[in-house]
Design a protein around this motif. Structure first.
Motif, PDB file in Angstrom:
ATOM      1  N   ARG A 245     -20.112   7.809 -33.160  1.00 58.18           N
ATOM      2  CA  ARG A 245     -20.689   6.892 -33.432  1.00 58.18           C
ATOM      3  C   ARG A 245     -20.898   5.428 -34.545  1.00 58.18           C
ATOM      4  NH1 ARG A 245     -24.566   3.585 -30.418  1.00 58.18           N
ATOM      5  NH2 ARG A 245     -23.954   1.659 -29.362  1.00 58.18           N
ATOM      6  N   GLU A 246     -22.869   6.623 -34.966  1.00 59.01           N
ATOM      7  CA  GLU A 246     -22.815   6.054 -36.108  1.00 59.01           C
ATOM      8  C   GLU A 246     -22.256   5.872 -37.421  1.00 59.01           C
ATOM      9  OE1 GLU A 246     -26.252   4.283 -37.159  1.00 59.01           O
ATOM     10  OE2 GLU A 246     -26.766   5.656 -35.293  1.00 59.01           O
ATOM     11  N   TRP A 251     -19.716   3.132 -41.742  1.00 59.22           N
ATOM     12  CA  TRP A 251     -18.367   3.162 -42.266  1.00 59.22           C
ATOM     13  C   TRP A 251     -17.912   1.365 -42.105  1.00 59.22           C
ATOM     14  CZ3 TRP A 251     -15.846   6.248 -45.798  1.00 59.22           C
ATOM     15  CH2 TRP A 251     -14.500   5.595 -46.119  1.00 59.22           C
ATOM     16  N   MET A 252     -18.266   0.895 -40.887  1.00 60.75           N
ATOM     17  CA  MET A 252     -17.765  -0.749 -41.265  1.00 60.75           C
ATOM     18  C   MET A 252     -18.750  -1.338 -41.839  1.00 60.75           C
ATOM     19  SD  MET A 252     -16.739  -0.339 -37.192  1.00 60.75           S
ATOM     20  CE  MET A 252     -16.285  -2.316 -37.028  1.00 60.75           C
ATOM     21  N   LEU A 254     -20.098  -0.412 -44.331  1.00 67.15           N
ATOM     22  CA  LEU A 254     -20.039  -0.466 -46.184  1.00 67.15           C
ATOM     23  C   LEU A 254     -18.392  -0.994 -46.598  1.00 67.15           C
ATOM     24  CD1 LEU A 254     -21.152   1.221 -47.948  1.00 67.15           C
ATOM     25  CD2 LEU A 254     -19.335   2.650 -47.386  1.00 67.15           C
ATOM     26  N   HIS A 255     -17.731  -1.253 -45.785  1.00 62.42           N
ATOM     27  CA  HIS A 255     -16.168  -1.701 -45.877  1.00 62.42           C
ATOM     28  C   HIS A 255     -16.503  -3.686 -45.591  1.00 62.42           C
ATOM     29  CE1 HIS A 255     -16.078   2.500 -46.487  1.00 62.42           C
ATOM     30  NE2 HIS A 255     -14.920   2.154 -47.986  1.00 62.42           N
ATOM     31  N   GLY A 256     -17.130  -4.032 -45.187  1.00 59.78           N
ATOM     32  CA  GLY A 256     -17.444  -5.701 -44.792  1.00 59.78           C
ATOM     33  C   GLY A 256     -17.111  -6.034 -43.180  1.00 59.78           C
ATOM     34  N   GLU A 257     -16.994  -5.188 -42.758  1.00 64.46           N
ATOM     35  CA  GLU A 257     -16.956  -5.718 -41.058  1.00 64.46           C
ATOM     36  C   GLU A 257     -17.821  -5.168 -40.272  1.00 64.46           C
ATOM     37  OE1 GLU A 257     -13.665  -2.756 -39.428  1.00 64.46           O
ATOM     38  OE2 GLU A 257     -13.063  -2.078 -41.328  1.00 64.46           O
ATOM     39  N   ASP A 258     -19.372  -5.657 -41.042  1.00 62.34           N
ATOM     40  CA  ASP A 258     -20.380  -6.182 -40.522  1.00 62.34           C
ATOM     41  C   ASP A 258     -20.328  -6.730 -39.411  1.00 62.34           C
ATOM     42  OD1 ASP A 258     -20.627  -6.206 -43.438  1.00 62.34           O
ATOM     43  OD2 ASP A 258     -22.424  -6.028 -43.033  1.00 62.34           O
ATOM     44  N   SER A 259     -19.647  -7.675 -39.272  1.00 62.18           N
ATOM     45  CA  SER A 259     -19.769  -8.714 -37.867  1.00 62.18           C
ATOM     46  C   SER A 259     -18.777  -7.995 -36.270  1.00 62.18           C
ATOM     47  CB  SER A 259     -18.118 -10.196 -38.036  1.00 62.18           C
ATOM     48  OG  SER A 259     -16.979  -9.532 -38.108  1.00 62.18           O
ATOM     49  N   SER A 260     -18.087  -6.911 -36.416  1.00 63.79           N
ATOM     50  CA  SER A 260     -17.794  -5.954 -35.726  1.00 63.79           C
ATOM     51  C   SER A 260     -18.524  -5.336 -35.121  1.00 63.79           C
ATOM     52  CB  SER A 260     -16.273  -5.159 -35.673  1.00 63.79           C
ATOM     53  OG  SER A 260     -14.776  -5.765 -36.218  1.00 63.79           O
ATOM     54  N   VAL A 261     -19.504  -4.511 -35.751  1.00 57.06           N
ATOM     55  CA  VAL A 261     -21.000  -3.730 -35.533  1.00 57.06           C
ATOM     56  C   VAL A 261     -21.995  -4.777 -34.441  1.00 57.06           C
ATOM     57  CG1 VAL A 261     -22.563  -2.545 -36.202  1.00 57.06           C
ATOM     58  CG2 VAL A 261     -20.303  -2.340 -37.264  1.00 57.06           C
ATOM     59  N   ALA A 284     -17.563   9.397 -45.084  1.00 48.09           N
ATOM     60  CA  ALA A 284     -16.762  10.137 -44.597  1.00 48.09           C
ATOM     61  C   ALA A 284     -16.735  11.769 -44.474  1.00 48.09           C
ATOM     62  CB  ALA A 284     -15.185   9.706 -45.978  1.00 48.09           C
ATOM     63  N   LYS A 285     -17.342  11.956 -45.215  1.00 48.89           N
ATOM     64  CA  LYS A 285     -17.756  13.700 -44.505  1.00 48.89           C
ATOM     65  C   LYS A 285     -18.567  14.042 -43.002  1.00 48.89           C
ATOM     66  CE  LYS A 285     -17.873  17.774 -45.705  1.00 48.89           C
ATOM     67  NZ  LYS A 285     -15.667  18.690 -46.046  1.00 48.89           N
ATOM     68  N   ILE A 286     -19.018  12.787 -42.993  1.00 51.09           N
ATOM     69  CA  ILE A 286     -19.543  13.648 -41.501  1.00 51.09           C
ATOM     70  C   ILE A 286     -17.931  13.052 -40.476  1.00 51.09           C
ATOM     71  CG2 ILE A 286     -20.656  11.854 -39.207  1.00 51.09           C
ATOM     72  CD1 ILE A 286     -22.011  11.309 -42.382  1.00 51.09           C
ATOM     73  N   PHE A 287     -17.195  12.760 -40.685  1.00 53.19           N
ATOM     74  CA  PHE A 287     -16.150  12.889 -40.026  1.00 53.19           C
ATOM     75  C   PHE A 287     -15.741  14.306 -39.706  1.00 53.19           C
ATOM     76  CE2 PHE A 287     -16.619   8.327 -40.482  1.00 53.19           C
ATOM     77  CZ  PHE A 287     -16.916   7.808 -38.747  1.00 53.19           C
TER      78      PHE A 287
END
Length: 328
Positions: A245-246, A251-252, A254-261, A284-287
């Motif tokens: 979850r974290e 990731w979101m 970092l890739h401009g999806e702040d509004s979804s968080v 990505a390595k965490i996943f």
């Protein structure tokens, strides 16, 4: 009298005792009985003995609950044995034996086994035993909750939930109440919802990832993380769910999806900074690390405690700062 006059309940968990007493009263159409609770740790007052043997002025019935009855002294058991032979028909007595179970089974006091009231209860099957919640019984506890509240979930979610819940019924119920709200009107429980299960104040994955990424002492950080759960089998599933979850939120961001968080602005700002500091490759390595741990357990190649140790080692290595990158 069609119902029992008294019942012995042997269980160390107060919430399970409460639930079972409620069920017994309902099944005997005695839900409206006046509940009177006494504690065996204290000297039993005269009112307790009156409640057992005397009819009330208006003929009302009583459910008398004697908590921690396993602590009663020999003389009190002797007196109680006699009182139960003349128990009022309007009284329904619940004797709660709350001692800790051991390998021998239910902790019934030796002095009680000699009393007529116990022998008669055994003959009539007026008793209920439960060792409390453990790895086996927690599944039934969750199944019962989901059925009562019409909650649906995949088997993987149920498995993770049974591993993550505390093995105390009252604490587990509080967590399940939160999950019921999270499931929403669809009544669908998802893996992400399990991250709502409370950790102690020290169990903060954002804090530990932030500390690790800044060169914090990994031994001290992981000591704080791991000592919050005594059972490693439970710990691994909560750790993987929370890390996923974290990492997804980072990731979101970092890739401009702040509004979804959906987070408070000040928290989002902190996490955005952490995402930039960690970088896409390590997020990505965490996943990958989480997936490896979960697959190892599900395929039976690793025990939960082994998977936990390997996951801890992998994350420590992932966040380790090379000497050349440390500030001088």
């Amino acid at each position: 009298m069609s119902r029992p006059g008294y019942i012995f309940l042997t269980c160390p968990d107060a919430e399970l005792l409460h639930n079972r007493i409620t069920e017994i009263l309902e099944s005997n159409k005695a839900s409206d009985f006046e509940k009177k609770v006494y504690w065996a740790d204290d000297e039993l007052p005269s009112q307790f003995w009156d409640d057992l043997t005397l009819q009330t002025l208006f003929g009302s019935s009583k459910a008398i609950i004697l908590r921690r009855a396993h602590t009663l002294k020999v003389a009190t058991w002797k007196t109680l044995d006699k009182a139960l032979s003349s128990l009022s028909e309007s009284s329904f007595l619940f004797l709660c034996l709350e001692g800790k179970w051991d390998k021998k089974g239910a902790p019934v006091p030796a002095v009680l086994k000699k009393r007529n009231c116990w022998k008669y209860a055994e003959k009539q099957k007026w008793f209920w035993n439960s060792a409390g919640l453990d790895e086996k019984s927690i599944t039934g506890f969750v199944n019962k909750w989901s059925a009562q509240n019409s909650i649906i979930m995949d088997n993987a979610v149920k498995h993770a939930l049974t591993k993550a819940l505390p093995k105390d019924a009252r604490a587990a119920k509080l967590e399940l109440d939160k999950l019921e709200l999270a499931a929403g009107p669809e009544k669908k429980l998802l893996m992400d919802h399990l991250s709502l299960i409370a950790f102690s104040e020290e169990m903060n994955f954002f804090e530990f990832m932030s500390s690790m990424s800044q060169g914090g002492d990994p031994v001290e950080i992981w000591r704080r993380v791991l000592t919050n759960h005594m059972e490693k089998d439970s710990m691994i599933f909560m750790l993987t769910a929370s890390l996923t979850r974290e990492a997804r939120a980072l990731w979101m961001m970092l890739h401009g999806e702040d509004s979804s968080v959906r987070l408070p602005p000040f928290v989002k700002k902190q996490k955005a900074a952490l995402a930039q500091r960690i970088g896409a490759a390590r997020i990505a390595k965490i996943f990958d690390i989480v997936m490896e741990a979960e697959i190892g357990i599900k395929t039976g190649n690793r025990r939960p405690d082994q998977a936990l140790e390997l996951l801890v080692a992998a994350l420590t290595n992932l966040f380790a700062i090379q000497p050349s990158n440390r500030r001088r």
